[in-house]
Write a protein that holds these residues in place. Structure first.
Motif, PDB file in Angstrom:
ATOM      1  N   ALA A 192       0.925  -1.279   0.017  1.00 24.50           N
ATOM      2  CA  ALA A 192      -0.128  -0.026  -0.090  1.00 24.50           C
ATOM      3  C   ALA A 192       0.826   1.342  -0.122  1.00 24.50           C
ATOM      4  O   ALA A 192       0.250   2.353  -0.045  1.00 24.50           O
ATOM      5  CB  ALA A 192      -0.795  -0.133   1.290  1.00 24.50           C
ATOM      6  N   ALA A 193       2.020   1.269   0.069  1.00 32.04           N
ATOM      7  CA  ALA A 193       3.004   2.399  -0.032  1.00 32.04           C
ATOM      8  C   ALA A 193       2.905   3.322  -0.942  1.00 32.04           C
ATOM      9  O   ALA A 193       2.809   4.504  -0.871  1.00 32.04           O
ATOM     10  CB  ALA A 193       4.370   1.912   0.235  1.00 32.04           C
ATOM     11  N   PRO A 194       2.558   2.818  -2.329  1.00 34.56           N
ATOM     12  CA  PRO A 194       2.444   3.757  -3.432  1.00 34.56           C
ATOM     13  C   PRO A 194       0.955   4.573  -3.115  1.00 34.56           C
ATOM     14  O   PRO A 194       1.019   5.567  -3.725  1.00 34.56           O
ATOM     15  CB  PRO A 194       2.212   2.961  -4.621  1.00 34.56           C
ATOM     16  N   VAL A 195       0.112   3.937  -2.507  1.00 33.51           N
ATOM     17  CA  VAL A 195      -1.169   4.574  -2.243  1.00 33.51           C
ATOM     18  C   VAL A 195      -0.776   5.677  -1.166  1.00 33.51           C
ATOM     19  O   VAL A 195      -1.390   7.003  -1.561  1.00 33.51           O
ATOM     20  CB  VAL A 195      -2.173   3.825  -1.954  1.00 33.51           C
ATOM     21  N   TYR A 196      -0.211   5.507  -0.318  1.00 35.13           N
ATOM     22  CA  TYR A 196       0.079   6.490   0.610  1.00 35.13           C
ATOM     23  C   TYR A 196       1.102   7.800   0.156  1.00 35.13           C
ATOM     24  O   TYR A 196       0.915   8.713   0.482  1.00 35.13           O
ATOM     25  CB  TYR A 196       1.097   5.714   1.894  1.00 35.13           C
ATOM     26  N   PHE A 197       1.948   7.121  -0.657  1.00 36.50           N
ATOM     27  CA  PHE A 197       2.865   8.163  -1.292  1.00 36.50           C
ATOM     28  C   PHE A 197       2.003   9.144  -2.005  1.00 36.50           C
ATOM     29  O   PHE A 197       2.380  10.570  -1.806  1.00 36.50           O
ATOM     30  CB  PHE A 197       3.920   7.542  -2.013  1.00 36.50           C
ATOM     31  N   VAL A 198       1.353   8.572  -3.073  1.00 35.62           N
ATOM     32  CA  VAL A 198       0.617   9.427  -3.756  1.00 35.62           C
ATOM     33  C   VAL A 198      -0.221  10.580  -3.148  1.00 35.62           C
ATOM     34  O   VAL A 198      -0.550  11.741  -3.338  1.00 35.62           O
ATOM     35  CB  VAL A 198      -0.154   8.832  -4.927  1.00 35.62           C
ATOM     36  N   TYR A 199      -1.282   9.769  -1.926  1.00 35.19           N
ATOM     37  CA  TYR A 199      -2.167  10.294  -1.491  1.00 35.19           C
ATOM     38  C   TYR A 199      -1.516  11.468  -0.507  1.00 35.19           C
ATOM     39  O   TYR A 199      -1.980  12.793  -0.404  1.00 35.19           O
ATOM     40  CB  TYR A 199      -2.877   9.410  -0.546  1.00 35.19           C
ATOM     41  N   LEU A 200      -0.488  11.203   0.193  1.00 32.25           N
ATOM     42  CA  LEU A 200      -0.124  12.284   1.103  1.00 32.25           C
ATOM     43  C   LEU A 200       0.608  13.262   0.180  1.00 32.25           C
ATOM     44  O   LEU A 200       0.812  14.431   0.622  1.00 32.25           O
ATOM     45  CB  LEU A 200       0.956  11.448   2.029  1.00 32.25           C
ATOM     46  N   LEU A 201       1.445  12.894  -0.779  1.00 30.56           N
ATOM     47  CA  LEU A 201       1.954  14.012  -1.689  1.00 30.56           C
ATOM     48  C   LEU A 201       0.965  15.188  -2.052  1.00 30.56           C
ATOM     49  O   LEU A 201       1.172  16.070  -2.204  1.00 30.56           O
ATOM     50  CB  LEU A 201       2.674  13.340  -2.940  1.00 30.56           C
ATOM     51  N   ARG A 202      -0.237  14.420  -2.518  1.00 30.00           N
ATOM     52  CA  ARG A 202      -1.080  15.505  -3.175  1.00 30.00           C
ATOM     53  C   ARG A 202      -2.036  16.103  -2.154  1.00 30.00           C
ATOM     54  O   ARG A 202      -2.404  17.427  -2.312  1.00 30.00           O
ATOM     55  CB  ARG A 202      -2.126  14.448  -3.999  1.00 30.00           C
ATOM     56  N   HIS A 203      -2.497  15.274  -1.021  1.00 28.10           N
ATOM     57  CA  HIS A 203      -3.423  15.928  -0.117  1.00 28.10           C
ATOM     58  C   HIS A 203      -2.542  16.778   1.076  1.00 28.10           C
ATOM     59  O   HIS A 203      -2.868  17.731   1.555  1.00 28.10           O
ATOM     60  CB  HIS A 203      -4.089  14.635   0.378  1.00 28.10           C
ATOM     61  N   TYR A 204      -1.413  16.314   1.418  1.00 24.24           N
ATOM     62  CA  TYR A 204      -0.696  16.952   2.422  1.00 24.24           C
ATOM     63  C   TYR A 204       0.486  17.989   1.906  1.00 24.24           C
ATOM     64  O   TYR A 204       0.536  18.829   2.716  1.00 24.24           O
ATOM     65  CB  TYR A 204       0.059  15.875   3.380  1.00 24.24           C
ATOM     66  N   CYS A 205       1.108  17.391   0.799  1.00 25.34           N
ATOM     67  CA  CYS A 205       2.118  18.284   0.588  1.00 25.34           C
ATOM     68  C   CYS A 205       1.822  19.445  -0.482  1.00 25.34           C
ATOM     69  O   CYS A 205       2.571  20.413  -0.656  1.00 25.34           O
ATOM     70  CB  CYS A 205       3.387  17.379   0.134  1.00 25.34           C
ATOM     71  N   TRP A 206       1.035  19.219  -1.438  1.00 23.99           N
ATOM     72  CA  TRP A 206       0.654  19.909  -2.689  1.00 23.99           C
ATOM     73  C   TRP A 206      -0.228  21.200  -2.222  1.00 23.99           C
ATOM     74  O   TRP A 206      -1.102  21.251  -2.443  1.00 23.99           O
ATOM     75  CB  TRP A 206      -0.198  19.090  -3.470  1.00 23.99           C
ATOM     76  N   LYS A 207       0.931  22.232  -1.734  1.00 22.84           N
ATOM     77  CA  LYS A 207       0.071  23.343  -0.825  1.00 22.84           C
ATOM     78  C   LYS A 207       0.883  24.659  -1.211  1.00 22.84           C
ATOM     79  O   LYS A 207       1.271  25.394  -0.498  1.00 22.84           O
ATOM     80  CB  LYS A 207       0.280  23.306   0.719  1.00 22.84           C
ATOM     81  N   GLY A 208       1.250  24.467  -2.530  1.00 25.53           N
ATOM     82  CA  GLY A 208       2.152  25.535  -2.883  1.00 25.53           C
ATOM     83  C   GLY A 208       3.596  25.402  -2.984  1.00 25.53           C
ATOM     84  O   GLY A 208       3.970  24.361  -2.079  1.00 25.53           O
ATOM     85  N   LEU A 209       4.447  26.049  -3.735  1.00 24.64           N
ATOM     86  CA  LEU A 209       5.862  25.971  -3.459  1.00 24.64           C
ATOM     87  C   LEU A 209       6.690  25.839  -2.209  1.00 24.64           C
ATOM     88  O   LEU A 209       6.965  24.904  -1.731  1.00 24.64           O
ATOM     89  CB  LEU A 209       6.478  26.704  -4.698  1.00 24.64           C
ATOM     90  N   VAL A 210       6.520  26.769  -1.448  1.00 24.72           N
ATOM     91  CA  VAL A 210       7.371  27.126  -0.257  1.00 24.72           C
ATOM     92  C   VAL A 210       6.583  26.321   0.684  1.00 24.72           C
ATOM     93  O   VAL A 210       7.380  25.381   1.491  1.00 24.72           O
ATOM     94  CB  VAL A 210       7.301  28.398   0.225  1.00 24.72           C
ATOM     95  N   ARG A 211       5.265  26.335   0.887  1.00 23.14           N
ATOM     96  CA  ARG A 211       4.826  25.650   1.948  1.00 23.14           C
ATOM     97  C   ARG A 211       4.716  24.004   1.679  1.00 23.14           C
ATOM     98  O   ARG A 211       4.895  23.020   2.740  1.00 23.14           O
ATOM     99  CB  ARG A 211       3.229  26.064   2.353  1.00 23.14           C
ATOM    100  N   GLY A 212       4.711  23.800   0.371  1.00 22.95           N
ATOM    101  CA  GLY A 212       4.647  22.220   0.125  1.00 22.95           C
ATOM    102  C   GLY A 212       6.103  21.766   0.545  1.00 22.95           C
ATOM    103  O   GLY A 212       5.969  20.489   0.853  1.00 22.95           O
ATOM    104  N   PHE A 213       6.971  22.493  -0.011  1.00 20.30           N
ATOM    105  CA  PHE A 213       8.276  21.969   0.162  1.00 20.30           C
ATOM    106  C   PHE A 213       8.664  21.729   1.647  1.00 20.30           C
ATOM    107  O   PHE A 213       9.104  20.698   2.067  1.00 20.30           O
ATOM    108  CB  PHE A 213       9.357  22.861  -0.317  1.00 20.30           C
ATOM    109  N   GLY A 214       8.183  22.671   2.403  1.00 24.25           N
ATOM    110  CA  GLY A 214       8.238  22.511   3.975  1.00 24.25           C
ATOM    111  C   GLY A 214       7.388  21.231   4.484  1.00 24.25           C
ATOM    112  O   GLY A 214       7.991  20.310   5.230  1.00 24.25           O
TER     113      GLY A 214
END
Length: 521
Positions: A197-219
């Motif tokens: 299930a790691a690919p699901v976690y990776f895609v979901y967290l990258l999109r839902h948690y990290c995809w928040k703009g360049l600076v905030r997302g990188f943080g």
């Protein structure tokens, strides 16, 4: 007078559910146990008697340590208590197959108590649900017959591990993405087979948690990465420091074991094997010179049983690619619309893909998708019907694990009672909702309860009923008719029939889950 703190009463009621199941499991202590019992006893002795540097290189037993370090630390913590109960349990030089009552009771009870972690995961998932859905989910998970068969008779710690998974899912559903990712990373350091299930976690967290703009997302990406790295450093750091990481990885991924387990898990490769044998039979009849490989898929051995006579040889890389291809529609959906409410469905689907197309899959791995699918089963009528069938099929596929006569009535009773409880629970939930919908429609109210159906409540169609009836025929043949007519001839046939027939059901489940994911918006 209303309860001032409903969460307290909920937790007390859930503990009653656990207590009832614990009483049943205590009665099963004298029952059969597999070689996994000695595996875990040896791991207790290994982690207690040897320094950490020898854990993944020790060969005093054929049951070498092949789980990630956190599980080894878990065994080490249990060994401290085991030493107080009976020092011979954790004496690595005591010899194999130590079966004193002290070790039997200690290990059985350790599994029962570790299930409290599963109970806490269920509590976190259900504390905000309405009463009927909450109670039904408790029945589906806490009273799961598959968990009883695998953990408390055959012997393993799946309930403890699945507790981590359910906790992770509950955090993701609540929007606590960082904690959900942390808990999943911890789970992978307990048992690496959950990595499907790691690919699901990776895609979901990258999109839902990290995809928040360049600076905030990188943080956020950096923070999430730091958390995962910290977990893996805590688990594998001591072995990396000692230069032993290659030995650890080699033990964890023994690809030499072959494509299939001794008893074929009911997955895609069952049909691949059968096709190879059918083609071999007909081509030899037509005069083609085809050499049958020495390694037999029906020999009942855990070896390199991967050669085929006609079809191409399957490699670990092939199975890896097939799992990823099967997962890809789900990953696309998770990227386009990362909804917390769908995460349980996606994770269950990922484990279904791993079960169907993975390398050397054990039949016990069905628990990885059946347990989290219980979260989905209470959401709609169609999901409930699907789960009812899948739960019965997956539990029946575990029957060959308990092959002694004294356990036969136990496994049958567990499956029958759970099927009745599921039927009553789903009927109580969805038949009432269907009646409510019909009443509101009659009054002209524009209202429809989620999961209800205008055509009626919980009921299986003729296809589902026919398939489940087929399970009964397969069991009657294997248990009664085959021994009567054929005796000791073709002993692999009953197991093969179970694998093929249950494989059809689980293949259908995979297609059905995929269609639901594609339909979701």
């Amino acid at each position: 007078m209303e309860d001032q703190n409903p969460s307290i009463s909920t937790s007390k009621l859930l503990l009653w559910f656990f207590s009832i199941s614990a009483c049943v499991k205590l009665l099963l202590i004298p029952s059969y146990h597999s070689t996994d019992f000695e595996v875990h006893r040896h791991w207790l002795a290994l982690t207690r008697s040897l320094p950490l540097s020898n854990w993944y290189s020790d060969e005093t037993s054929p049951w070498t340590l092949d789980y990630p370090p956190f599980f080894a630390y878990f065994e080490r913590s249990l060994s401290l208590l085991a030493h107080l109960v009976d020092p011979r349990i954790v004496d690595i030089y005591n010899g194999l197959e130590y079966k004193a009552n002290s070790v039997i009771y200690f290990q059985r009870i350790s599994v029962i108590l570790s299930d409290l972690f599963l109970v806490y995961g269920v509590y976190r998932l259900t504390r905000n649900l309405e009463v009927k859905r909450r109670d039904l989910m408790w029945v589906l998970i806490v009273w799961s017959p598959g968990l009883v068969i695998v953990d408390h008779i055959h012997f393993q710690y799946n309930g403890f591990l699945l507790g981590w998974l359910l906790l992770s899912i509950s955090c993701l559903q609540e929007g606590k993405d960082l904690m959900g990712g942390f808990l999943f990373a911890v789970l992978l350091c307990f048992k690496h087979l959950f990595a499907v299930a790691a690919p699901v976690y990776f895609v979901y967290l990258l999109r839902h948690y990290c995809w928040k703009g360049l600076v905030r997302g990188f943080g956020r990406l950096s923070l999430l990465g730091a958390v995962v790295v910290a977990v893996f450093a805590a688990a594998y750091g001591p072995f990396i420091y000692r230069g032993q990481i290659q030995q650890v990885i080699h033990r964890m991924f023994p690809f030499g074991r072959g494509l299939c387990h001794a008893y074929w898990a009911p997955n895609f490769w069952v049909f691949y094997i059968i096709l190879d044998k059918v083609l071999t039979f007909f081509l030899r009849r037509l005069g083609f010179s085809i050499q049958i490989p020495a390694a037999s898929f029906t020999g009942g051995l855990v070896g390199d049983s991967s050669p085929f006579a006609v079809l191409p040889r399957v490699t670990p890389a092939t199975t890896f690619i097939m799992v990823l291809l099967a997962l890809s529609p789900c990953l696309i959906k998770a990227w386009r619309n990362p909804r917390p409410g769908l995460i349980a469905r996606w994770i269950s689907y990922a484990y279904t893909c791993g079960f169907l197309f993975g390398w050397h899959v054990h039949e016990k791995a069905a628990l990885h998708f059946v347990i989290p699918l219980a979260i989905v089963a209470v959401q709609s009528l169609e999901d409930a019907k699907h789960y009812f069938m899948l739960s019965i099929v997956s539990c029946y596929s575990l029957f060959p694990l308990l092959y002694e006569a004294q356990e036969y009535p136990i496994k049958v009773l567990l499956l029958v009672l759970h099927s009745i409880l599921m039927w009553l629970g789903f009927s109580a939930l969805f038949n009432e909702e269907s009646a409510t919908t019909a009443a509101n429609k009659k009054k002209g109210t524009q209202f429809k309860t989620k999961g209800s159906s205008e055509k009626g409540g919980f009921a299986l169609g003729w296809v589902g009923k026919s398939y489940l009836f087929g399970l009964l025929i397969v069991e009657i043949w294997g248990q009664f008719l085959h021994p009567y007519f054929l005796g000791d001839k073709l002993p692999f046939v009953p197991l093969m029939l179970i694998s093929i027939y249950c494989g059809l059901g689980i293949m259908y489940s995979w297609i059905w889950q995929l269609s639901r994911i594609l339909e979701s918006t």
